[in-house]
Design an enzyme around this catalytic site. Structure first.
Site, PDB file in Angstrom:
ATOM      1  N   ARG A  27     119.790 -46.547 -51.142  1.00 42.07           N
ATOM      2  CA  ARG A  27     119.730 -47.687 -52.059  1.00 42.07           C
ATOM      3  C   ARG A  27     120.259 -47.342 -53.439  1.00 42.07           C
ATOM      4  O   ARG A  27     121.036 -48.108 -54.036  1.00 42.07           O
ATOM      5  CB  ARG A  27     118.281 -48.193 -52.159  1.00 42.07           C
TER       6      ARG A  27
ATOM      7  N   ASP B  30     100.799 -51.331 -51.302  1.00 43.06           N
ATOM      8  CA  ASP B  30     101.233 -52.430 -50.437  1.00 43.06           C
ATOM      9  C   ASP B  30     102.161 -51.997 -49.313  1.00 43.06           C
ATOM     10  O   ASP B  30     102.438 -52.789 -48.418  1.00 43.06           O
ATOM     11  CB  ASP B  30     101.934 -53.519 -51.262  1.00 43.06           C
TER      12      ASP B  30
ATOM     13  N   ASN C 236     104.749 -46.299 -47.933  1.00 43.44           N
ATOM     14  CA  ASN C 236     104.818 -45.154 -48.839  1.00 43.44           C
ATOM     15  C   ASN C 236     103.472 -44.845 -49.489  1.00 43.44           C
ATOM     16  O   ASN C 236     103.283 -43.780 -50.079  1.00 43.44           O
ATOM     17  CB  ASN C 236     105.875 -45.427 -49.914  1.00 43.44           C
TER      18      ASN C 236
ATOM     19  N   ASP D 134      99.957 -48.018 -56.858  1.00 40.60           N
ATOM     20  CA  ASP D 134     101.392 -48.197 -56.695  1.00 40.60           C
ATOM     21  C   ASP D 134     101.867 -49.246 -57.710  1.00 40.60           C
ATOM     22  O   ASP D 134     101.059 -50.019 -58.251  1.00 40.60           O
ATOM     23  CB  ASP D 134     101.652 -48.671 -55.259  1.00 40.60           C
TER      24      ASP D 134
ATOM     25  N   LYS E  24     102.291 -38.877 -53.726  1.00 41.10           N
ATOM     26  CA  LYS E  24     101.229 -39.781 -54.163  1.00 41.10           C
ATOM     27  C   LYS E  24      99.861 -39.206 -53.819  1.00 41.10           C
ATOM     28  O   LYS E  24      98.926 -39.269 -54.624  1.00 41.10           O
ATOM     29  CB  LYS E  24     101.408 -41.167 -53.529  1.00 41.10           C
TER      30      LYS E  24
ATOM     31  N   SER F 195     104.398 -44.178 -58.482  1.00 40.71           N
ATOM     32  CA  SER F 195     105.334 -45.063 -57.809  1.00 40.71           C
ATOM     33  C   SER F 195     106.486 -44.304 -57.174  1.00 40.71           C
ATOM     34  O   SER F 195     106.957 -43.293 -57.703  1.00 40.71           O
ATOM     35  CB  SER F 195     105.898 -46.063 -58.835  1.00 40.71           C
ATOM     36  N   GLY F 196     106.968 -44.826 -56.056  1.00 42.40           N
ATOM     37  CA  GLY F 196     108.203 -44.346 -55.470  1.00 42.40           C
ATOM     38  C   GLY F 196     109.408 -44.976 -56.130  1.00 42.40           C
ATOM     39  O   GLY F 196     110.548 -44.752 -55.702  1.00 42.40           O
TER      40      GLY F 196
ATOM     41  N   ASP G 236     105.510 -51.204 -57.568  1.00 39.64           N
ATOM     42  CA  ASP G 236     106.318 -52.304 -57.036  1.00 39.64           C
ATOM     43  C   ASP G 236     105.581 -53.044 -55.923  1.00 39.64           C
ATOM     44  O   ASP G 236     105.167 -52.439 -54.925  1.00 39.64           O
ATOM     45  CB  ASP G 236     107.642 -51.764 -56.503  1.00 39.64           C
TER      46      ASP G 236
ATOM     47  N   GLU H 132     110.120 -55.693 -56.381  1.00 39.68           N
ATOM     48  CA  GLU H 132     110.603 -54.339 -56.129  1.00 39.68           C
ATOM     49  C   GLU H 132     111.740 -54.108 -57.127  1.00 39.68           C
ATOM     50  O   GLU H 132     112.792 -54.744 -57.037  1.00 39.68           O
ATOM     51  CB  GLU H 132     111.126 -54.207 -54.692  1.00 39.68           C
TER      52      GLU H 132
END
Length: 281
Positions: free
Chosen positions: A120, A232, A235, A75, A209, A164-165, A77, A84
């Protein structure tokens, strides 16, 4: 031959006192040592939770066999970097508090990820695209040990992927800085030099992922057991569960509960120590 290996890690170094305390608690001697890690073989797994408290270091247990992994998937962020990115972009837009609150709940697994990212990103509508570079330059830094982890894995012949998301604008740059061979993330949509407040669909989330992990295995002839995955937040759960070695790096409770190893005190070179690898110079 089976068995286990107890691995003790800390950053920037392990003190003799910490190693001695781990020796005492496990009733063994950590004979193999480096500056920031030490390990010892064990015939059977102990109750780690009872032993970890107040050590000031990370104590983890890994199977002795097939420790070295052929694939690293990570991942971005909060894992490879210390921020983030969406929260930092929101700061430039003057909406950081609102966005960060949604991010925190999403990373804890309290919100649907796709709905959370839509909410967001919607708050970033009309932000100049040029702000993304300002955000990267001013806010984004690799976490300690990130580059050493990626470079050492690659030097040992492993495939490396950043998944990554977050957003491709940032994964492209972070992947280059750390040395990842590939990267994947969500695409922020823009028009006339400004963000539209939307991302391209489908959204890259937890399922994607895991799919990336499975694709890497197919491409290399590896199995999920040959993968180390690092994350972390919630997700990252699917890829952490699928990997042979799933590592929670300074992670949210939902991920810690599922991970094979937990890193709270160490830098990212501890992911190498878990595999019995020394970081490349």
């Amino acid at each position: 031959m089976g068995g286990w290996v107890a691995v003790l890690t800390a950053a920037p170094r392990l003190s003799d006192a910490t190693i001695a305390e781990a020796d005492r608690r496990l009733k063994v001697r950590f004979g193999r040592r480096s500056v920031s890690w030490a390990e010892t073989p064990l015939a059977r797994p102990p109750d780690l939770e009872a032993l970890r408290a107040d050590l000031g270091a990370d104590l983890n247990l890994v199977p002795a066999q097939r420790r070295r992994k052929r694939i690293l998937i990570a991942d971005m962020d909060g894992t490879m970097i210390g921020v983030e990115c969406i929260d930092e972009l929101a700061d430039f837009a003057g909406v950081k508090a609102q966005v960060a609150a949604i991010t925190e709940r999403a990373m804890r697994g309290e919100l649907d990820f796709e709905a959370a990212i839509d909410a967001r990103v919607g708050l970033l509508a009309d932000l100049p695209v040029a702000t993304l570079q300002d955000c990267y330059d001013q806010r984004v830094r690799l976490n300690p040990g990130a580059r050493a982890l990626v470079q050492t894995m690659r030097a040992g012949g492993a495939r490396t992927a950043l998944v990554s998301g977050g957003f491709t604008f940032f994964t492209e740059r972070v992947a280059a800085a750390a040395g990842f061979e590939s990267h994947a993330a969500n695409v922020l949509l823009e028009a006339c030099g400004r963000l539209t407040g939307a991302v391209a669909k489908p959204v890259l989330g937890q399922a994607a992922k895991r799919e990336a992990l499975e694709t890497l295995c197919r491409d290399t002839g590896a199995t999920p057991h040959d993968v180390v995955a690092v994350g972390d937040g919630a997700n990252d759960l699917a890829m952490i569960r699928a990997a042979g070695l799933g590592v929670a790096y300074r992670a949210k409770p939902a991920l810690r509960a599922e991970a094979d190893a937990i890193l709270d005190h160490s830098d990212l070179t501890a992911v190498l120590a878990l595999q019995g690898r020394a970081a490349a110079a």
